[in-house]
Design a protein around this motif. Structure first.
Motif, PDB file in Angstrom:
ATOM      1  N   GLN B 228       0.829  -1.202   0.000  1.00 50.88           N
ATOM      2  CA  GLN B 228       0.000   0.000   0.000  1.00 50.88           C
ATOM      3  C   GLN B 228       0.865   1.255   0.000  1.00 50.88           C
ATOM      4  OE1 GLN B 228      -3.523  -0.333  -0.056  1.00 50.88           O
ATOM      5  NE2 GLN B 228      -2.874  -2.432  -0.447  1.00 50.88           N
ATOM      6  N   GLN B 229       1.927   1.219   0.791  1.00 49.02           N
ATOM      7  CA  GLN B 229       2.769   2.405   0.875  1.00 49.02           C
ATOM      8  C   GLN B 229       4.115   2.006   1.485  1.00 49.02           C
ATOM      9  OE1 GLN B 229       0.829   5.736   2.724  1.00 49.02           O
ATOM     10  NE2 GLN B 229       2.648   7.023   2.652  1.00 49.02           N
ATOM     11  N   HIS B 241      -1.008   7.639   2.189  1.00 53.97           N
ATOM     12  CA  HIS B 241      -1.506   7.728   0.822  1.00 53.97           C
ATOM     13  C   HIS B 241      -2.943   7.288   0.686  1.00 53.97           C
ATOM     14  CE1 HIS B 241       2.734   7.517  -1.185  1.00 53.97           C
ATOM     15  NE2 HIS B 241       2.515   8.618  -0.497  1.00 53.97           N
ATOM     16  N   SER B 242      -3.432   6.571   1.703  1.00 51.46           N
ATOM     17  CA  SER B 242      -4.792   6.056   1.566  1.00 51.46           C
ATOM     18  C   SER B 242      -5.460   6.005   2.933  1.00 51.46           C
ATOM     19  CB  SER B 242      -4.770   4.657   0.942  1.00 51.46           C
ATOM     20  OG  SER B 242      -4.142   3.770   1.841  1.00 51.46           O
ATOM     21  N   LYS B 243      -6.758   5.825   2.871  1.00 53.54           N
ATOM     22  CA  LYS B 243      -7.528   5.735   4.101  1.00 53.54           C
ATOM     23  C   LYS B 243      -7.069   4.527   4.905  1.00 53.54           C
ATOM     24  CE  LYS B 243     -12.250   5.828   5.669  1.00 53.54           C
ATOM     25  NZ  LYS B 243     -13.646   5.510   5.370  1.00 53.54           N
ATOM     26  N   ALA B 284      -2.022  13.052  -2.119  1.00 56.33           N
ATOM     27  CA  ALA B 284      -2.954  11.957  -2.368  1.00 56.33           C
ATOM     28  C   ALA B 284      -4.353  12.439  -2.745  1.00 56.33           C
ATOM     29  CB  ALA B 284      -3.028  11.043  -1.149  1.00 56.33           C
ATOM     30  N   LEU B 370      -7.275  13.312   1.368  1.00 55.57           N
ATOM     31  CA  LEU B 370      -7.302  12.023   0.672  1.00 55.57           C
ATOM     32  C   LEU B 370      -8.494  12.020  -0.282  1.00 55.57           C
ATOM     33  CD1 LEU B 370      -6.692   9.411   3.509  1.00 55.57           C
ATOM     34  CD2 LEU B 370      -5.097  10.075   1.708  1.00 55.57           C
ATOM     35  N   GLU B 374     -13.002   5.706  -1.999  1.00 60.92           N
ATOM     36  CA  GLU B 374     -11.829   4.851  -2.124  1.00 60.92           C
ATOM     37  C   GLU B 374     -12.285   3.417  -2.097  1.00 60.92           C
ATOM     38  OE1 GLU B 374      -7.860   4.098   0.318  1.00 60.92           O
ATOM     39  OE2 GLU B 374      -8.855   5.980   0.760  1.00 60.92           O
ATOM     40  N   GLN B 375     -11.684   2.614  -2.955  1.00 57.47           N
ATOM     41  CA  GLN B 375     -12.032   1.193  -2.926  1.00 57.47           C
ATOM     42  C   GLN B 375     -11.400   0.579  -1.692  1.00 57.47           C
ATOM     43  OE1 GLN B 375     -10.001   2.735  -4.971  1.00 57.47           O
ATOM     44  NE2 GLN B 375     -10.184   2.022  -7.093  1.00 57.47           N
ATOM     45  N   ASN B 377     -12.464   0.226   1.522  1.00 56.81           N
ATOM     46  CA  ASN B 377     -12.493   0.836   2.852  1.00 56.81           C
ATOM     47  C   ASN B 377     -12.338  -0.233   3.907  1.00 56.81           C
ATOM     48  OD1 ASN B 377     -12.995   3.198   1.592  1.00 56.81           O
ATOM     49  ND2 ASN B 377     -15.172   3.275   2.120  1.00 56.81           N
TER      50      ASN B 377
END
Lengths: 587, 378
Positions: B228-229, B241-243, B284, B370, B374-375, B377
């Motif tokens: 993911q990061q 970068h993402s939830k 992001a 962000l 978002e896919q 979750n």
């Protein structure tokens, strides 16, 4: 005490260190083939084991089936087999064997259950003595109980003739057989049921007690229903043993014919090979069914509650109304065993049982002179096969638990199959398979060693498997990543941790090899006669006291050998007190 | 002390499009445990793979060790492809979750095992084993068996056994998860110190984010077999970068906002009708339109609801209040999103009770943007 403790009757659960779902998903078959090619030692071992299993287990079985359904001209036909099977001379032994197996199974299971219940649930004295006594029939030579039966209840029997003054008591027949087999096989029931009763979570019974149920009610509504799988398992295992038994019916059944003995007499007495192999087939089918039921159906039905933690100490009953009847029962069983074994011991030292009870060494002199060669053969062949069977058992357990390769399940099944295949069937199968080109091995020491090896490895496999399942796989991985090859890891890490299992495998193999009758009676030759077969001949010629001396010497050899094995395995190194790799502070 | 004497053969490790598929448990299909993972671990660096159970982190580690074969992709250690090298020839070490000590060998023999397998001269084995035991303060108990020492000591034996062979890469499979909380923190620091001193390239797998933050040069966040990061602990905490990453690395609040425009690093946003500036919005989030504002619980402050300060961004009601002494934790419901707010040193400011109406002040300095939808979750 005895490490054999019925390892092959138990199915220990998987207590691996389960962590992430992805780590114990199966590899693809494609990958496991690649794995096999990458690891030449593994490939070699798998091929070696597979060759052995095919040659010494599957081929003889196939030969029996094939031989039974072909005519003398070599045509495939089940007609001949069918005609023979319909005759009374085949149906009667089948009926007798089934009747005997069921009767013995039920009696042995009842005695075993009471024994197991008393030793796990009740606070009573002499428990160690009772446990030790119950293992004696498992490791003792054949014929011994039948011999006692004759000494005690025969025409010149100590009880029938001397005590009761009976002149015409008939010791031969089903009634004696039931007694002898029940004593012989109740330890199997006891060990199986101890496993079940000891592993039932005590909290379940405590909960019932806490809800106000009486002891009797708990037994009826909780303990007994939960031990049903164990009871069925015990029934089936004793049933198999009873059907397989050759030595007792051979000498004490009288006119009560059983399959194992009839198959032998048909072949050796009437030179009817086809009839004998059909008889063997009749014997094989029920034992195989019982084996498959026990192993695959019942083991999945177990109610045994497993937490991975040592079972918390159980509150044992001290109610005198429960303790003393159970104590009396256990004492009665124990004294019966002592009486039977003691009788043979005494019998070995008297001139002529029932007629002249004066002391003599003559029978031992006989064993040491005429009987010496078969005795030496037995020891030599047992010693030769024991390490092979023990090591092979550990290797198979290791392969089955730790490695991935195609055909693994089949290997496991076939290697355990020998436990269910009666010795008589093995013996006949071996004659058929190894009496001509390309395998001209009949009568050779090699074939006897192979017969011992493949018949006696299941205990090693079972105890090895259950031990390995409890050892964290990462212990072996740790050795691997530190640079050790598979062979070094097996020798320096796995094998020492398998020490206990290895030892029980060795002891069991040795004892079974020393005491084998049914399979080897077809395979011996003038050059390679064996002690057990000599004892059988002594029975045939009614030289009972010589037989008794023989048996006493064999017991002495077995005891010495077990002590020696124990010492030897001790040299393998410390096996540590924990096998989990040290989780001292696991949360 | 002599830790310098452990010569470092540290190598870099490259994972290139590494993929591992297993047959699913019911045997019908395939499960992708590790999905196209590409990662570079520099020599001497400690990289942690952090992720929830089943994310593929252990499988990745076991492929590097050689216990699992990749379905595709390659692993390079010191620039060399190890695909055809069996685990015992890779020159790695591993510290196992269960320690995997040899129960039938003494502590001395456990540590010496790897050297004995290499068939080194007896004198060298003795010298190196004793040095490793001394380094891990195990000398007094060298003759005991693993079952006779404490959990922390078992952990140190596992470590000594792993470093004594001077591995090119040291792998850690959740090595501290069997220790109690206090010992875990202590061992964590010891382990990091040792790794730095010896300079061994290390890959560390854990699901504990505080452990990952405390010991790592860089952290790799994994989920469903995918990376993911990747970044330093600070980069990941401060600029998720993402939830999923924001939520997994620490605690986070997600407030629905509308981005009005960007200017360099900063963004103008609309929050429930009021405009604010986010000075470092991160890359992001979207340039304009619907977005989520990530705010850590410690970047939110409660104030009197009647306060008319312009900095009050949201209003809400306290559903739950938990007092930890050093922290007061509030769960607050608002019209926008449920919020978790942590107030450090609560006795220095006012403490609010459950049921109280409050105003919420956001510290926009540490807030980031962000994407709104978002896919995956979590």
């Amino acid at each position: 005490m005895w490490v054999i403790s019925g390892a092959h009757f138990r199915h220990l659960p998987h207590t691996d260190n389960v962590k992430e779902t992805d780590t114990f998903m199966r590899e693809n078959t494609r990958l496991s083939v690649a794995h096999l090619v990458r690891d030449p030692v593994l490939l070699f071992l798998v091929l070696l084991v597979v060759t052995g299993l095919i040659l010494f287990i599957l081929l003889p079985l196939y030969k029996i089936v094939a031989y039974s359904v072909t005519t003398d001209e070599g045509r495939l036909s089940i007609r001949a087999a069918w005609d023979i099977l319909r005759s009374k001379s085949y149906l009667q032994p089948l009926k007798n064997s089934m009747l005997l197996g069921l009767t013995t199974g039920i009696l042995a299971t009842i005695i075993g259950y009471v024994f197991a219940y008393a030793l796990t649930r009740v606070d009573m004295p002499l428990k160690g003595f009772f446990k030790a006594i119950a293992t004696i029939p498992i490791i003792s030579p054949p014929f011994i109980l039948s011999l006692s039966m004759i000494f005690l209840f025969g025409r010149n029997g100590l009880i029938t003739n001397k005590l009761l003054g009976l002149e015409d008591s008939n010791v031969y027949g089903m009634h004696s057989l039931v007694v002898v087999q029940t004593i012989s096989f109740f330890p199997i029931a006891y060990l199986t049921l101890t496993g079940t009763l000891a592993k039932l979570n005590p909290a379940v019974e405590d909960a019932a007690l806490n809800l106000g149920a009486s002891r009797a009610r708990i037994f009826r509504t909780v303990t007994l229903p939960l031990s049903v799988p164990g009871i069925l398992s015990s029934l089936l295992l004793v049933f198999i043993q009873s059907l397989e038994d050759f030595s007792n019916p051979a000498v004490i059944s009288g006119s009560f014919s059983t399959l194992a003995v009839e198959a032998y007499r048909t072949i050796t007495g009437m030179y009817d090979m086809r009839g004998g192999s059909l008889m063997a087939l009749l014997l094989l089918v029920p034992t195989l069914i019982a084996f498959v039921l026990q192993k695959y159906w019942l083991s999945g039905k177990s109610f045994v509650t497993v937490t991975g933690k040592p079972t918390t100490s159980r509150q044992q009953s001290r109610d005198p109304k429960l303790v003393w009847p159970l104590f009396a029962f256990c004492m009665l069983v124990a004294l019966t065993i002592v009486l039977f074994y003691g009788t043979v011991l005494v019998g070995a030292f008297v001139k002529i049982w029932g007629i002249n009870f004066s002391f003599t060494w003559a029978h031992f002199k006989y064993v040491m002179t005429l009987g010496w060669t078969p005795l030496r053969n037995s020891v030599v062949l047992a010693l030769a096969s024991t390490p092979i069977a023990g090591l092979l058992g550990m290797i198979i357990a290791f392969l089955v638990v730790r490695k991935e390769f195609p055909g693994k399940k089949a290997m496991e099944f076939v290697s355990m199959l020998t436990f269910a295949v009666p010795g008589t069937v093995v013996g006949i199968g071996y004659i058929l398979a190894f009496n001509g080109k390309p395998f001209m091995w009949t009568g050779s020491a090699f074939l006897l060693i192979m017969a011992f090896t493949f018949r006696n490895m299941p205990v090693g496999i079972e105890s090895g498997t259950s031990t390995l399942l409890q050892i964290d796989r990462s212990i072996e991985e740790a050795s691997t990543i530190l640079g050790a090859t598979g062979a070094v890891t097996f020798r320096r890490i796995s094998l020492p941790m398998l020490k206990q299992a290895f030892f029980s495998g060795l002891v069991y193999s040795f004892v079974r090899a020393m005491t084998a009758v049914s399979a080897v009676i077809f395979l011996i030759s003038p050059r390679w006669n064996l002690a057990t077969i000599s004892i059988f001949s002594l029975f045939e010629s009614s030289k009972y006291s010589d037989a008794a001396a023989y048996i006493v010497v064999m017991i002495a050899i077995i005891i010495v050998a077990i002590g020696g094995l124990n010492l030897l395995v001790g040299l393998l190194g410390n096996s540590g007190t924990i096998a989990s790799g040290g989780n001292g502070e696991r949360a | 002390m002599s830790e310098r004497d452990f010569s470092t053969r540290s190598s870099n490790v490259s994972l290139v499009h590494l993929t591992k598929k297993f047959r699913s448990l019911d045997g019908s299909g395939e499960v992708t445990a590790v999905d196209d993972v590409t990662l570079e671990i520099k020599a001497g660096e400690l990289v942690t793979i952090l992720g929830p159970s089943g994310c593929g982190k252990t499988t990745t580690l076991r492929m590097i060790a050689g216990f699992e074969y990749p379905t595709s992709g390659s692993i390079l250690i010191g620039g060399k492809d190890v695909a055809m090298i069996p685990p015992n020839k890779r020159g790695l070490s591993m510290v196992f979750q269960s320690y995997a000590l040899f129960p039938h060998l003494t502590i001395y023999e456990n540590v010496a095992y790897g050297l004995r397998v290499q068939k080194l001269p007896a004198a060298e084995i003795r010298e190196r084993t004793e040095r490793a035991l001394e380094l891990m303060q195990l000398t007094p108990m060298a003759k005991r068996y693993p079952s006779q020492v404490s959990g922390g000591q078992q952990q140190r034996i596992a470590l000594a056994r792993a470093i004594v062979i001077e591995p090119s890469v040291l792998l850690f499979d959740e090595p501290l998860s069997n220790l109690d909380a206090k010992l875990r923190e202590y061992m964590r620091d010891e382990l990091r110190k040792l790794q730095k001193r010896l300079g061994i390239t290390s890959l560390y797998v854990t699901h504990d984010q505080s452990e990952a933050m405390a010991i790592s040069d860089r952290v790799v966040i994994m989920k469903d077999g995918r990376i993911q990061q990747v970044g330093t602990p600070r980069e990941i905490y401060a600029f998720p970068h993402s939830k999923f990453v924001a939520d997994f690395m620490g605690k986070a609040n997600f407030i629905r906002v509308n981005v009005l425009g960007r200017e360099g690093e900063s963004a103008r946003i609309d929050l429930e009708g009021t405009q604010f500036t986010v000075p470092r919005a991160g890359k992001a989030g979207p340039a304009v339109g619907q977005a989520l504002l990530v705010v850590r619980p410690e970047a939110l402050r409660l104030t009197n609801p009647s306060s008319n300060q312009p900095s009050v961004a949201l209003r809400g009601r306290i559903d739950r209040f938990t007092y930890f002494g050093n922290i007061a934790r509030y769960e607050v419901s608002t019209d926008n999103a449920p919020l978790l707010i942590e107030s450090y040193n609560p006795e220095a400011s006012s403490v609010f009770e459950e049921g109280a109406e409050v105003g919420i002040i956001i510290d926009f300095e540490s807030a980031r943007l962000l994407p709104a939808a978002e896919q995956g979750n979590s």
